[in-house]
Design a protein around this motif. Sequence first.
Motif, short mmCIF file in Angstrom:
data_model
loop_
_atom_site.label_atom_id
_atom_site.label_comp_id
_atom_site.label_asym_id
_atom_site.label_seq_id
_atom_site.Cartn_x
_atom_site.Cartn_y
_atom_site.Cartn_z
N MET A 1 0.82 -1.21 0.00
CA MET A 1 0.00 0.00 0.00
C MET A 1 0.86 1.27 0.00
O MET A 1 0.48 2.28 -0.56
N SER A 2 2.04 1.21 0.62
CA SER A 2 2.89 2.39 0.64
C SER A 2 3.44 2.73 -0.73
O SER A 2 3.91 3.85 -0.97
N LEU A 3 3.41 1.77 -1.65
CA LEU A 3 3.90 2.01 -3.00
C LEU A 3 2.90 2.78 -3.86
O LEU A 3 3.28 3.43 -4.83
N ILE A 4 1.62 2.73 -3.50
CA ILE A 4 0.58 3.32 -4.33
C ILE A 4 0.75 4.83 -4.52
O ILE A 4 0.68 5.31 -5.66
N PRO A 5 0.99 5.62 -3.46
CA PRO A 5 1.18 7.06 -3.69
C PRO A 5 2.36 7.37 -4.60
O PRO A 5 2.29 8.29 -5.43
N GLN A 6 3.45 6.59 -4.46
CA GLN A 6 4.61 6.81 -5.32
C GLN A 6 4.28 6.52 -6.78
O GLN A 6 4.66 7.26 -7.68
N LEU A 7 3.56 5.42 -7.01
CA LEU A 7 3.17 5.07 -8.38
C LEU A 7 2.21 6.10 -8.95
O LEU A 7 2.28 6.43 -10.14
N ALA A 246 -4.84 9.82 -17.18
CA ALA A 246 -5.36 8.47 -16.92
C ALA A 246 -4.48 7.41 -17.57
O ALA A 246 -4.18 6.38 -16.96
N LEU A 247 -4.04 7.66 -18.80
CA LEU A 247 -3.16 6.70 -19.47
C LEU A 247 -1.85 6.54 -18.72
O LEU A 247 -1.35 5.42 -18.56
N GLY A 248 -1.28 7.64 -18.26
CA GLY A 248 -0.02 7.56 -17.51
C GLY A 248 -0.17 6.75 -16.23
O GLY A 248 0.70 5.93 -15.90
N VAL A 249 -1.25 6.95 -15.51
CA VAL A 249 -1.49 6.23 -14.26
C VAL A 249 -1.73 4.74 -14.54
O VAL A 249 -1.18 3.87 -13.84
N VAL A 250 -2.52 4.44 -15.56
CA VAL A 250 -2.84 3.04 -15.88
C VAL A 250 -1.57 2.28 -16.25
O VAL A 250 -1.34 1.16 -15.77
N GLU A 251 -0.73 2.85 -17.10
CA GLU A 251 0.46 2.11 -17.53
C GLU A 251 1.48 2.00 -16.40
O GLU A 251 2.20 1.00 -16.31
N THR A 252 1.54 2.99 -15.51
CA THR A 252 2.48 2.91 -14.38
C THR A 252 2.07 1.83 -13.39
O THR A 252 2.89 1.02 -12.96
#
Length: 291
Positions: A1-7, A246-252
């Motif tokens: 879960m701590s990785l989510i904000p970084q991603l 949205a595309l950037g977030v989805v692919e990351t």
Amino acid sequence: MSLIPQLLFTGLGIGAIYALVALGFVLLIRAASVVNFAQGEFSMLGAYAMVVLSGALGIPYLIALPLAVVLMAGFGVLFAGATYWPLRHRGQMPVIISTIGASIFLANFVLVAYGPSPQVLPGLFDNPGFEVGGVFMDSQYLSIMVAAAALVLLQYLIFEKTLLGKKLQATSQDKEMASLLGIPVALMVLITFGYSAALGGLAGILVAPVLFVSVGMGALISLKAFAANIIGGFGNIPGAILGGLALGVVETFGAAYISVPYKDALAFGMLLLFLLVRPQGLFGEKIAEKA
């Protein structure tokens, strides 16, 4: 879960680049009724221009950056004269094919000049970033986001609040009527291409320290920016921004939790889903045709 904000932060940074290039698409669609498939090559050329100015010629970064953007604006005017102006009375398809041919020519020209090896371009800031709440704020991603936000605001103000923006939109809707009303149609088209090229070039310069400078960088960015345009609603400024982010977030997130090699497939899978479920995009209007 701590990785989510970084991603999420990283995804928004990458998505901001797609949004900037998508804005270039929107600009030409709204002001000149043209889909320019060489928009990605503008990003690639802007990055290489920065490599030449700051690397080969040794010009300080803060001087080379605006100079590269100005050079790209001038190139956009020349590009319009070569690909759009001779075909402007023959419909949209010849112009689209012309821009595709130009993109292939530009990519191969740079390939011959610099070879296939990627070039390294340093970032704007020496400081790599800082940490906030367990999230590392990379300075390059921050600069991308700030530039994207500023240019989105600028483009909105130009189109909605200025006489120039009204003239650009009038030129797009009906060039003949705009000419009869005294609007310099040729100048409006040249301004549009110049600004679009400058926008693409700046996007390439900002993303170069993250992706490296290579001949193929423009094609992939262009495809994803075009996909963002469709997802958001073709020719819609807020839609292009949201679609790119949205595309950037989805692919990351896809690269982190599913597979790095398939992150591009996830992005285009998102496009396919929208084409099946909501083809008009997030902000597009559904148009009904009589049988």
